[in-house]
Design a protein around this motif. Structure first.
Motif, PDB file in Angstrom:
ATOM      1  N   GLU A  78       0.882  -1.161   0.000  1.00  0.00           N
ATOM      2  CA  GLU A  78       0.000   0.000   0.000  1.00  0.00           C
ATOM      3  C   GLU A  78       0.920   1.211   0.000  1.00  0.00           C
ATOM      4  O   GLU A  78       1.897   1.270   0.753  1.00  0.00           O
ATOM      5  CB  GLU A  78      -0.891  -0.035   1.242  1.00  0.00           C
ATOM      6  CG  GLU A  78      -2.098   0.885   1.163  1.00  0.00           C
ATOM      7  CD  GLU A  78      -1.755   2.314   1.502  1.00  0.00           C
ATOM      8  OE1 GLU A  78      -2.403   3.224   0.949  1.00  0.00           O
ATOM      9  OE2 GLU A  78      -0.841   2.534   2.330  1.00  0.00           O
TER      10      GLU A  78
ATOM     11  N   TRP B 157      -0.002   0.263  -4.356  1.00  0.00           N
ATOM     12  CA  TRP B 157      -1.453   0.391  -4.461  1.00  0.00           C
ATOM     13  C   TRP B 157      -1.921   1.712  -3.860  1.00  0.00           C
ATOM     14  O   TRP B 157      -1.346   2.223  -2.921  1.00  0.00           O
ATOM     15  CB  TRP B 157      -2.129  -0.775  -3.747  1.00  0.00           C
ATOM     16  CG  TRP B 157      -1.763  -2.103  -4.346  1.00  0.00           C
ATOM     17  CD1 TRP B 157      -0.828  -2.991  -3.876  1.00  0.00           C
ATOM     18  CD2 TRP B 157      -2.288  -2.669  -5.538  1.00  0.00           C
ATOM     19  NE1 TRP B 157      -0.759  -4.074  -4.706  1.00  0.00           N
ATOM     20  CE2 TRP B 157      -1.643  -3.914  -5.736  1.00  0.00           C
ATOM     21  CE3 TRP B 157      -3.256  -2.255  -6.454  1.00  0.00           C
ATOM     22  CZ2 TRP B 157      -1.927  -4.738  -6.816  1.00  0.00           C
ATOM     23  CZ3 TRP B 157      -3.546  -3.083  -7.535  1.00  0.00           C
ATOM     24  CH2 TRP B 157      -2.876  -4.311  -7.707  1.00  0.00           C
ATOM     25  N   GLN B 158      -2.986   2.252  -4.423  1.00  0.00           N
ATOM     26  CA  GLN B 158      -3.612   3.492  -3.957  1.00  0.00           C
ATOM     27  C   GLN B 158      -2.609   4.645  -3.957  1.00  0.00           C
ATOM     28  O   GLN B 158      -2.566   5.457  -3.043  1.00  0.00           O
ATOM     29  CB  GLN B 158      -4.224   3.300  -2.560  1.00  0.00           C
ATOM     30  CG  GLN B 158      -5.335   2.262  -2.541  1.00  0.00           C
ATOM     31  CD  GLN B 158      -6.009   2.120  -1.195  1.00  0.00           C
ATOM     32  OE1 GLN B 158      -5.401   2.355  -0.153  1.00  0.00           O
ATOM     33  NE2 GLN B 158      -7.275   1.725  -1.212  1.00  0.00           N
TER      34      GLN B 158
ATOM     35  N   TYR C 298      -9.222  12.501  -0.921  1.00  0.00           N
ATOM     36  CA  TYR C 298      -8.955  11.482  -1.935  1.00  0.00           C
ATOM     37  C   TYR C 298      -7.953  12.016  -2.956  1.00  0.00           C
ATOM     38  O   TYR C 298      -8.182  12.012  -4.161  1.00  0.00           O
ATOM     39  CB  TYR C 298     -10.264  11.051  -2.604  1.00  0.00           C
ATOM     40  CG  TYR C 298     -11.157  10.291  -1.646  1.00  0.00           C
ATOM     41  CD1 TYR C 298     -11.041   8.911  -1.508  1.00  0.00           C
ATOM     42  CD2 TYR C 298     -12.080  10.957  -0.851  1.00  0.00           C
ATOM     43  CE1 TYR C 298     -11.830   8.209  -0.618  1.00  0.00           C
ATOM     44  CE2 TYR C 298     -12.877  10.263   0.047  1.00  0.00           C
ATOM     45  CZ  TYR C 298     -12.746   8.897   0.166  1.00  0.00           C
ATOM     46  OH  TYR C 298     -13.521   8.208   1.056  1.00  0.00           O
TER      47      TYR C 298
ATOM     48  N   GLU D 209      -5.098   1.387 -14.068  1.00  0.00           N
ATOM     49  CA  GLU D 209      -6.451   1.391 -13.514  1.00  0.00           C
ATOM     50  C   GLU D 209      -7.279   0.395 -14.309  1.00  0.00           C
ATOM     51  O   GLU D 209      -7.479   0.560 -15.512  1.00  0.00           O
ATOM     52  CB  GLU D 209      -7.075   2.791 -13.592  1.00  0.00           C
ATOM     53  CG  GLU D 209      -6.356   3.843 -12.763  1.00  0.00           C
ATOM     54  CD  GLU D 209      -6.753   5.255 -13.124  1.00  0.00           C
ATOM     55  OE1 GLU D 209      -7.715   5.414 -13.917  1.00  0.00           O
ATOM     56  OE2 GLU D 209      -6.109   6.201 -12.644  1.00  0.00           O
TER      57      GLU D 209
ATOM     58  N   TYR E 161      -7.737   5.042  -6.658  1.00  0.00           N
ATOM     59  CA  TYR E 161      -7.537   3.610  -6.868  1.00  0.00           C
ATOM     60  C   TYR E 161      -6.438   3.306  -7.884  1.00  0.00           C
ATOM     61  O   TYR E 161      -6.268   2.143  -8.278  1.00  0.00           O
ATOM     62  CB  TYR E 161      -8.849   2.955  -7.313  1.00  0.00           C
ATOM     63  CG  TYR E 161      -9.525   3.649  -8.491  1.00  0.00           C
ATOM     64  CD1 TYR E 161      -9.160   3.353  -9.798  1.00  0.00           C
ATOM     65  CD2 TYR E 161     -10.528   4.581  -8.283  1.00  0.00           C
ATOM     66  CE1 TYR E 161      -9.763   3.975 -10.871  1.00  0.00           C
ATOM     67  CE2 TYR E 161     -11.148   5.215  -9.351  1.00  0.00           C
ATOM     68  CZ  TYR E 161     -10.769   4.907 -10.643  1.00  0.00           C
ATOM     69  OH  TYR E 161     -11.366   5.539 -11.698  1.00  0.00           O
TER      70      TYR E 161
ATOM     71  N   THR F  74      -2.875   2.370  -9.419  1.00  0.00           N
ATOM     72  CA  THR F  74      -1.744   1.547  -8.984  1.00  0.00           C
ATOM     73  C   THR F  74      -0.503   1.977  -9.754  1.00  0.00           C
ATOM     74  O   THR F  74      -0.562   2.194 -10.972  1.00  0.00           O
ATOM     75  CB  THR F  74      -2.012   0.059  -9.237  1.00  0.00           C
ATOM     76  OG1 THR F  74      -3.171  -0.348  -8.513  1.00  0.00           O
ATOM     77  CG2 THR F  74      -0.829  -0.798  -8.810  1.00  0.00           C
TER      78      THR F  74
END
Length: 268
Positions: free
Chosen positions: A146, A166-167, A179, A207, A234, A236
């Protein structure tokens, strides 16, 4: 200990519409109530067709809640329905155990209380990434972090192994309400990578497509351009391996092998 009345099964829809497994579909249809955290309206409507007793958990976002507060509210809602004696099917987007706190927490707490609770596997964004980018993680290995955890921790960066962050679109965001990347977080990530990779090393923002027919995002760019690349929460970040690892000659010697003996394991 005899299991109490009430049971939980956790399933995932996969990333795209066609990823819902037959096993997951059967559990949705048989449930007394379906609690769904699905951002995709098309899939949400389909779940209602499978089981009219489907209720959305998405309303638990917002109202000034942080993400952990939302996850706790979801967890408690799931537990309440099971404790009411219902066969509960909880449906989350993607794989229900990947980047999904409420499912693991609900299962843990319910089992501790003596209820049956289990999770079925689903197709995750990682599965889609391997397919869309033609990556076999067994080729030279693959590590997965993450992005914020990677940023905050002292972890070794191995240029001989493919790495996934990720994220990346919310890396370093500490309020747990926004966000977007935290202030200066992407620059720090770039500087960390520059310790092991040259500025022209090509990275990829990925994505997965959530609806059939929509394009998958696969954007390649040099590491030097990372700060100018647009991301979503979302997204990566893929960092391909730069080089091959050195053979452990001392171990090969103990096994009576040489590097030439390993040629059979290399692709043609």
């Amino acid at each position: 200990m005899t299991a109490k009345k009430g049971e939980l099964v956790v399933v995932g829809t996969g990333i795209s519409f066609g990823h819902l497994t037959m096993e997951a579909k059967a559990q949705i249809e048989r449930a007394d109530i379906v609690l769904a955290a699905i951002p995709n309206g098309v899939m949400a409507d389909y779940l209602l067709q499978l089981n009219p007793q489907t209720e959305s958990l998405m309303s638990l976002y917002g109202d000034g809640r942080t993400r952990p507060q939302t996850y706790e509210a979801m967890t408690q809602r799931i537990i309440d329905e099971v404790q009411a004696g219902k066969y509960v099917c909880t449906v989350f987007y993607g794989h229900p155990g990947v980047f999904v706190t409420p499912t693991h927490e609900a299962i843990r707490r319910l089992r501790a209380l003596g209820y049956r609770a289990r999770m079925l596997p689903g197709i995750s964004a990682e599965d889609c990434l391997f397919a869309d980018l033609g990556i076999d993680p067994s080729d030279n290995g693959c590590v997965s972090y993450e992005a914020t955890a990677f940023l905050f921790s002292r972890r070794p960066i191995d240029p001989t192994v493919t790495m996934l962050l990720w994220q990346i679109g919310i890396v370093g965001e500490c309020t747990l309400t926004e966000y977007a990347p935290g202030p200066n977080a992407m620059r720090v990530i770039q500087n960390m990578l520059l310790t092991q990779f040259p500025p022209d090393h090509r990275l990829c923002i990925y994505e997965a497509a959530s609806i059939p027919g929509l394009p998958t995002r696969i954007d390649w760019f040099p590491l030097a351009d990372l700060l100018s690349i647009a991301t979503k929460p979302y997204s990566t970040l893929l960092i391909p391996a730069l080089c091959l690892p050195e053979f452990a000659s001392e171990r090969l010697a103990e096994l009576g092998l040489s590097e030439q003996d390993l040629a059979a394991f290399s692709p043609a």
